[in-house]
Design a protein around this motif. Structure first.
Motif, PDB file in Angstrom:
ATOM      1  N   ILE A  76      35.670  36.429 -23.487  1.00  0.00           N
ATOM      2  CA  ILE A  76      34.554  36.101 -22.597  1.00  0.00           C
ATOM      3  C   ILE A  76      33.757  37.373 -22.285  1.00  0.00           C
ATOM      4  N   PRO A  77      32.421  37.338 -22.462  1.00  0.00           N
ATOM      5  CA  PRO A  77      31.629  38.546 -22.206  1.00  0.00           C
ATOM      6  C   PRO A  77      31.872  39.055 -20.791  1.00  0.00           C
ATOM      7  N   ARG A  78      32.185  40.331 -20.706  1.00  0.00           N
ATOM      8  CA  ARG A  78      32.400  40.950 -19.408  1.00  0.00           C
ATOM      9  C   ARG A  78      31.047  41.351 -18.829  1.00  0.00           C
ATOM     10  N   ARG A  79      30.086  41.494 -19.712  1.00  0.00           N
ATOM     11  CA  ARG A  79      28.732  41.826 -19.285  1.00  0.00           C
ATOM     12  C   ARG A  79      27.775  40.859 -19.919  1.00  0.00           C
ATOM     13  N   ILE A  80      26.883  40.310 -19.117  1.00  0.00           N
ATOM     14  CA  ILE A  80      25.871  39.412 -19.651  1.00  0.00           C
ATOM     15  C   ILE A  80      24.522  39.938 -19.198  1.00  0.00           C
ATOM     16  N   GLU A  81      23.659  40.226 -20.147  1.00  0.00           N
ATOM     17  CA  GLU A  81      22.318  40.710 -19.819  1.00  0.00           C
ATOM     18  C   GLU A  81      21.315  39.669 -20.292  1.00  0.00           C
TER      19      GLU A  81
ATOM     20  N   ARG B   4      34.297  30.004 -20.195  1.00  0.00           N
ATOM     21  CA  ARG B   4      35.638  29.781 -19.651  1.00  0.00           C
ATOM     22  C   ARG B   4      36.284  28.530 -20.219  1.00  0.00           C
TER      23      ARG B   4
ATOM     24  N   ARG C 219      23.877  33.349 -14.974  1.00  0.00           N
ATOM     25  CA  ARG C 219      25.078  34.013 -15.487  1.00  0.00           C
ATOM     26  C   ARG C 219      26.278  33.085 -15.312  1.00  0.00           C
ATOM     27  N   GLU C 220      26.314  32.390 -14.155  1.00  0.00           N
ATOM     28  CA  GLU C 220      27.427  31.497 -13.849  1.00  0.00           C
ATOM     29  C   GLU C 220      27.493  30.345 -14.850  1.00  0.00           C
TER      30      GLU C 220
ATOM     31  N   LEU D 170      28.884  31.667 -18.056  1.00  0.00           N
ATOM     32  CA  LEU D 170      30.322  31.937 -17.939  1.00  0.00           C
ATOM     33  C   LEU D 170      31.144  30.653 -17.901  1.00  0.00           C
TER      34      LEU D 170
END
Lengths: 511, 89
Positions: free
Chosen positions: A476-481, A468, A460-461, A464
């Motif tokens: 920027i996706p607030r949720r990543i699945e 960023r 996830r990092e 992100l």
């Protein structure tokens, strides 16, 4: 009245100055925090000074090479402040056309806009160097506003703009690139006229401006009310709760163009204040929940009035109901001078279709030129715009929104194109596929959610970090699945409703 | 009721709860990591929500943009800001 000479945009500058000169008030502009007021003479002198510095932008001697530059487009990306208003007025006086960009854009996003729209130069409120070390900084044109020249200028053909163009707004295209919407002097004035007339906004009102001037909603309600009829502004440099309370505690009558979040923040931050000077509170940008509207009315004794508009056609509808509390989805009746019809859409029932708007504020067209659902009228005559919103008209003639025909995500009034985010996610090492869509959010209407297919090592990092570096925070996706594979329909397309079910089941599984 | 616990651990829980960051473990936020432009990707609404939360839960008003930027730079700076500014401090 000043004589009409020079470029079309000059009419807007002159109209602003005529209104300032005839204002009985000595303070046409108050800046918060600090409640610093500006009188018309000082404001006019500041515009003159800015115009002189603008004339020198790019010049290495007395005269600017840019004065002879046929490219009229100037990219402006800045937060609210006196300098924003002054820059717009000075640019218009010089026949320049501001391209209004969000103040939160990153360096790369500004660079992308520069390469798409090829502006003559940029005005930014932060030291963003849009094209790396080679772009030329031209210094501060106004306090806090830096000018810089794009690197590649020789041989670059500017976008062609109609003579009457006043501003270019940005809107999300269907592809990953943004599109510009060209709005003329007459269309801007028609929009301001229709809005102020419908909402009964008077020259003696003060617009408490916490929303960004760079967005269509803030630009027309605040800046154009001032230009059109001299309505004063209380301008918030930052919409902090304490600063908003300071501005609303000032002398009335006050009009607050708000958003659902701003209204909710006000309920929480008001303390003992009842804001007796507040005459009209508006909400736009995201759906206004009925429960918030009721809470606001209970707290301050007056409703939040919903406003609905679009970058391509300006204001569309406004809530004039007696009690001012509308059911979810309802955005009121069409503004004076605006006609709304529903264009039937395959697969939709109960009178639901695409919202079709006919108004003198419909924009001139897109730039770079694109086939769109935009049919500008001849000067002063209504044009038509087929929105991407789905809705119906109820038995009282009110517009009720039910969804959209495209995938655009509305994050608190800022439109995010999923294609742009998906294209970026697919560049993250190890990611093989990604689908981006909106999920409901209490404060923003929607937020961005990403479903990513990738190797186990992708974190996830890592996703992100790429976001960023390349995207403004709201994109920027607030949720990543993460998922092993994307569900597909029988026809082999990504099954978005199955994805939405997957996401909501994962949310419920969380404590 | 103003909260008394201004330890970094409590502030991390406050941020995650207030902003409903349901994919973020409070412990994963580093004390010195920038809140804006850092791991949390806070947007302008998040920052306002934190300012509102600080006033409601800690009784501290932020009425100045520069002060807000300094206070909300990181969990560490927020703890220092609250230690200096809380009622009775």
């Amino acid at each position: 009245m000043r004589p009409m000479t020079g470029p079309a945009t000059r009419a807007l500058h002159d109209r602003l100055l005529d209104n300032l000169a005839s204002s009985p008030e000595r303070a046409v502009l108050r800046i918060h925090p600090g409640n610093r007021s500006l009188d018309p003479d000082t404001f006019e002198r500041t515009i003159l000074g800015a115009e002189r510095r603008l004339a020198r932008v790019g010049g290495h001697g007395e005269r600017s090479a840019l004065l002879e530059d046929p490219n009229r487009l100037v990219l402006l990306s800045a937060r609210n402040g006196e300098a924003y208003l002054v820059a717009i007025a000075a640019l218009w006086k010089r026949g320049r056309v501001p391209l209004l960009a969000d103040a939160d854009l990153t360096r790369d996003e500004i660079g992308e806009l520069v390469s798409t729209f090829r502006p003559s130069f940029c005005l930014l409120d932060r030291r963003v160097d849009p094209e790396g070390a080679d772009s030329e900084s031209l210094g501060e044109m106004l306090p806090g506003l830096h000018a810089c020249l794009p690197k590649v200028r020789a041989g670059v053909k500017p976008l062609s703009l109609p003579d009457e163009a006043a501003i270019v707004r940005l809107t999300s295209g269907t592809a990953a690139r943004p599109r510009g919407v060209v709005v003329s002097v007459e269309q801007l004035l028609a929009d301001a006229r229709q809005i102020t007339r419908t909402m009964k906004i008077e020259p003696g009102d003060t617009m408490v401006t916490a929303i960004p001037l760079g967005h269509a909603y803030g630009f027309v309600h605040a800046l154009m009310s001032l230009v059109h009829q001299g309505t004063r502004l209380a301008l918030l440099e930052q919409p902090l709760p304490a600063i908003l309370v300071e501005a609303l505690a000032g002398p009335g009558p006050l009009v607050l163009p708000g958003t659902p979040y701003l209204c909710e923040m006000l309920i929480q931050a008001a303390g003992r204040h009842r804001f007796k000077g507040l005459r009209l509170c508006l909400s736009a940008g995201a759906p206004l929940p009925e429960v918030l509207s009721r809470a606001f009315k209970e707290r301050f004794g007056q409703p939040i009035r919903t406003f609905y508009g679009a970058s391509e056609c300006g204001g569309i509808a406004f809530d004039r109901s007696p009690d001012g509390v509308l059911q979810d989805g309802c955005v009121g009746t069409p503004l004076d001078g605006v006609e709304v019809t529903i264009q039937p859409q395959a697969g939709q029932e109960n009178g639901v279709g695409r919202i079709l708007v006919r108004s003198a504020a419909v924009a001139s067209g897109y730039t770079p030129a694109a086939a769109g659902d935009l049919h500008p009228g001849a000067a002063g005559r209504p044009g038509t715009f087929l929105t991407s919103d789905l809705g119906r008209l109820d038995d009282k003639g009110r517009v009720v929104l039910t969804g959209r025909v495209d995938r655009i995500i509305n994050v608190g009034g800022r439109k995010v194109n999923p294609a742009e985010v998906e294209a970026l996610l697919k560049k993250v090492p190890g990611v093989s596929d990604a689908v981006v869509f909106g999920v409901p959010d209490r404060h923003r209407g929607q937020t961005v959610c990403a479903c990513v297919v990738g190797a186990k090592a992708v974190t996830r990092e890592a996703v992100l970090e790429t976001c960023r570096a390349n995207l403004a925070p709201y994109k920027i996706p607030r949720r990543i699945e993460f998922t092993a594979r994307l569900p597909v329909t029988a026809r082999g397309k990504t099954d978005r409703s199955a994805l939405a079910r997957l996401i909501s089941s994962r949310s419920e599984a969380r404590p | 009721m103003a909260s008394n616990d201004i330890s970094p651990a409590a502030l991390k829980r406050f941020i995650v709860r207030r902003l409903r960051l349901d994919q973020v473990e409070p412990e994963s936020i580093a004390d010195e990591a920038p809140l804006v432009g850092g791991g949390l990707n806070l947007d302008s609404i998040d920052l306002l929500e934190l300012v509102v939360g600080l006033e409601k839960e800690y009784g501290v008003k932020i009425a100045d943009v520069t002060e807000g930027r300094t206070a909300l730079a990181s969990v560490q700076s927020l703890a220092e800001f609250l230690a200096a500014r809380r009622p009775g401090a």
